[in-house]
Scaffold this active site. Structure first.
Site, PDB file in Angstrom:
ATOM      1  CB  VAL A 108      -0.883   0.090   1.246  1.00  0.00           C
ATOM      2  CG1 VAL A 108      -1.807   1.321   1.344  1.00  0.00           C
ATOM      3  CG2 VAL A 108      -2.043  -1.124   0.880  1.00  0.00           C
ATOM      4  CB  VAL A 116      -2.827  20.338  -0.644  1.00  0.00           C
ATOM      5  CG1 VAL A 116      -2.247  20.433   0.869  1.00  0.00           C
ATOM      6  CG2 VAL A 116      -3.124  18.687  -0.200  1.00  0.00           C
ATOM      7  CE  LYS A 145       8.155  -5.383   9.370  1.00  0.00           C
ATOM      8  NZ  LYS A 145       7.483  -6.365   9.053  1.00  0.00           N
ATOM      9  CE  LYS A 157      -8.019  -6.042   8.261  1.00  0.00           C
ATOM     10  NZ  LYS A 157      -6.699  -5.420   7.395  1.00  0.00           N
ATOM     11  CD  GLU A 188     -13.797   6.256   3.010  1.00  0.00           C
ATOM     12  OE1 GLU A 188     -14.068   7.804   3.552  1.00  0.00           O
ATOM     13  OE2 GLU A 188     -14.590   5.160   2.994  1.00  0.00           O
ATOM     14  CE  LYS A 237     -11.394  -5.072   5.404  1.00  0.00           C
ATOM     15  NZ  LYS A 237     -10.970  -5.895   4.397  1.00  0.00           N
TER      16      LYS A 237
END
Lengths: 429, 429
Positions: free
Chosen positions: A12, A31, A43, A103, A127, A203
């Site tokens: 992601v 913005v 990492k 989540k 979101e 969720k």
């Protein structure tokens, strides 16, 4: 210029950076100033990445980010409970706003995190934590805010929906469909968080919190996974005019909430019935708007990235124009969760009985004694001593159904209880 | 306290007041202060209304509202071009924010109105102008803002969708379905704004403006209504695996936009195919999020009221916290609209030909000469001298298709061109 930091550069994270690079000029316009990715917590600095990143932004050390007062927004994309929870709360305490796709952390600690954000006058947006790219959290908070939301039905887990779709369309058993999902990367090597319903439960906990304006304890959610759904059930559902989906359900009653995750029969005519493969959807009922469905890709690098970047833009814009909305964060735990035993549902029941006279009357007597009435019965006559019996009930309190099951199990003529699956209907029947 | 005024107290106005009464406490919490309906502009003070209103708030005179400096927000629900346009612009010039459900005014003058709002540092919101209660304007502007939106397919007119659904499900002709729609109040006595596609055109103009970040001239939209769709076409579509819907389409190409409203074949497997009756839906494709569909009731007192009240709450909240967003209003007219003749589409073509040898080769020669290739052909053999011929083409430039039609009409063996309907596919085929 607004400086941001990203925690985690996996799938992601790479998608988020790719979108921000591609849409840089547009984002700047939205913005009202430039967004600069000042630091990225990784990492392993030496790992080959999907996306090229300037080495000076990479760091192993979260303090480089948390202690930098110029970084105003943290984008948490590490996933998992720890150290994500620790970093999020530390960032908020240091006056940084947070965007997260996590989540697990939001379902478990959303309450506390939002309270902390309110106290520190920063924003927390999440979101992407539910249903990937589908707009749902913001629409619930803003577009549908005039409604009393009464029901939510979500297909919120792409893995299980892929498996059930495969079973339905290709008439294969669960194990084979799961293998295929693993081969294609839709399911993890250990798929239990998906197949047992935990992912969907987190969720629906988040969605219910927002829709019903309360804090929902994720541990109080009733959960059944899809491992018990067999090809036989899917075929019978089809014959009866249904499909089987793993539904995450939140309902508001006058005396409390009911929140649960389980496989369910839904009519082939229900809009959720056409949500196939890795797609997700949320179907809800609001007292003014009526039925609404939001449909799209519930996971994946770019759909999830789309939701994360939308949150980043919104929070950065609010920072830029000094208009952070910290007034509407969180809600107290003010609504009771009802026990599943007290909920009315229709049921599909598949059992095996001895093929001899009087069996049907024994079965229907047990059901009738427990106030379970039938809307459909199908008994196939076969040349075997044991025959399948399939029943669909009218709505009945779950505890009555369970008591019936217990009594049916004790009938000599009932050989086996194969499966019990709830049947969900649209708000208006 | 924030004082608002409502212009118009018809169906939607009554719904808005009903929701605000029912959800008063909740709205106050959301806004952060009380919302007071200070004035309501009505035509006829003596008319019996659905909802009881304190007589002192009613006025015939718009100046009572426009000249009251304490009224900070105007909710325009009169509909139609004038005097709505005049009142909206006057209100903005006097420093009042505006919420409107007026698709006509926003489609025609959105550009100018948003510029005026920017200059006067007020907000203009119009969620209810498109697709009633379905969250779409705000999701496009916020939740999907990270995307380059490439395609929008809308079922945006409930009247025509009701008629086409009736024709499809009950196998009745257009006239009979229209009568039924009129009887049930889904269609006006003069239904032409709906059936000729104008209503959908205003709505896709608004959606395209926002999705493609440009100003769209509503007059440049190519429009075909549904009057030409016959039961025969619907039956043939069904046999070929399609349904016919009135689609409002916006597409972004590298060299311009294509915006149009017309009946279209869509596959029965497309999620839009299950949008039936008076429901609306918007299906869109964004480069990051992929396919998204938003579905719900596109009209009606309470669904539209839901969208209007959401806008009221959002704007009032922004007024209360002094955080009105006037930075993102409007966009210049910076993208060219492409001529429909230059657009590639697949087509369904139904003609009548003489049943004699060589006819098929004449027809296919005309098509081939114009670079029209076929993906499906169906010729029914009947015991008549004239037989129907149904063709589905591969994608071809519209001007080639039109030239073919012209030439086909001049063939002696072609008795009649019955219908030409575009076939729309999902983004990925």
């Amino acid at each position: 210029m607004i400086k941001i930091a990203i925690l985690g550069m996996g799938t992601v994270g790479s998608g988020v950076v790719a979108i921000m690079n591609k849409r840089g000029e547009n984002i700047k316009n939205k913005v009202g100033t430039e967004l600069k990715v000042e630091k990225i917590l990784v990492k392993d600095n030496s790992k080959k990445r999907e996306i090229e990143l300037p080495p000076e932004v990479l760091t192993y050390n979260v303090e480089d980010i948390l202690d930098d007062p110029e970084i105003e927004l943290i984008v948490e994309l590490m996933g998992g409970e720890e150290p994500a929870y620790e970093y999020i709360t530390k960032a908020i305490s240091k006056g940084k706003s947070v965007v997260t796709a996590n989540k697990l952390v939001i379902a478990k600690y959303g309450d506390e995190i939002l309270k902390l954000a309110r106290e520190n006058e920063v924003q927390v947006s999440f979101e992407a934590s539910v249903a990937g790219g589908i707009p749902i959290i913001r629409p619930l908070k803003e577009s549908l805010v005039a409604n009393r939301i009464e029901e939510i039905y979500g297909i919120l887990n792409g893995t299980t929906n892929y498996i059930l779709t495969k079973m339905t369309q290709e008439r294969i058993e669960f194990d084979k469909a799961l293998e295929e999902a693993q081969r294609l990367g839709y399911a993890e090597r250990d798929p239990s968080s998906d197949t047992k319903g935990f992912d969907a439960a987190y969720k629906i906990a988040i969605l219910s919190s927002i829709a019903f304006e309360t804090s929902v304890d994720a541990d109080s959610i009733y959960i059944e996974g899809i491992e018990g759904v067999t090809l036989e059930d899917i075929k019978l559902a089809d014959e009866l005019g249904y499909v089987i989906k793993l539904l995450a359900i939140g309902k508001k009653y006058d005396d409390g909430l009911n929140i649960r995750v389980h496989p369910a029969f839904i009519s082939k005519n229900h809009p959720l019935a056409m949500v196939n493969g890795a797609y997700n959807a949320i179907y809800l009922y609001g007292d003014a708007v009526g039925d609404v469905m939001l449909y799209g890709k519930g996971a994946g690098q770019m759909p999830t990235g789309s939701a994360v970047v939308a949150d980043i833009i919104q929070v950065a814009k609010d920072i830029n124009y000094n208009r952070l909305d910290t007034h509407s964060l969180g809600a107290p735990r003010n609504q009771q969760i009802k026990e599943i035993n007290q909920i009315d549902n229709s049921f599909y029941l598949r059992i095996q009985v001895l093929d001899k006279p009087g069996v049907m009357s024994q079965v229907t007597k047990v059901l009738g004694d427990n106030h379970v009435s039938l809307s459909a019965v199908s008994q196939k006559h076969m040349l075997t001593p044991i025959v399948p019996l399939v029943l669909i009930t009218h709505p009945v309190k779950e505890e009555n159904m369970r008591k019936s099951l217990y009594e049916l199990e004790n009938l000599e003529s009932v050989v086996k209880i194969n499966n019990l699956i709830r049947v969900e209907k649209k708000h208006n029947g």
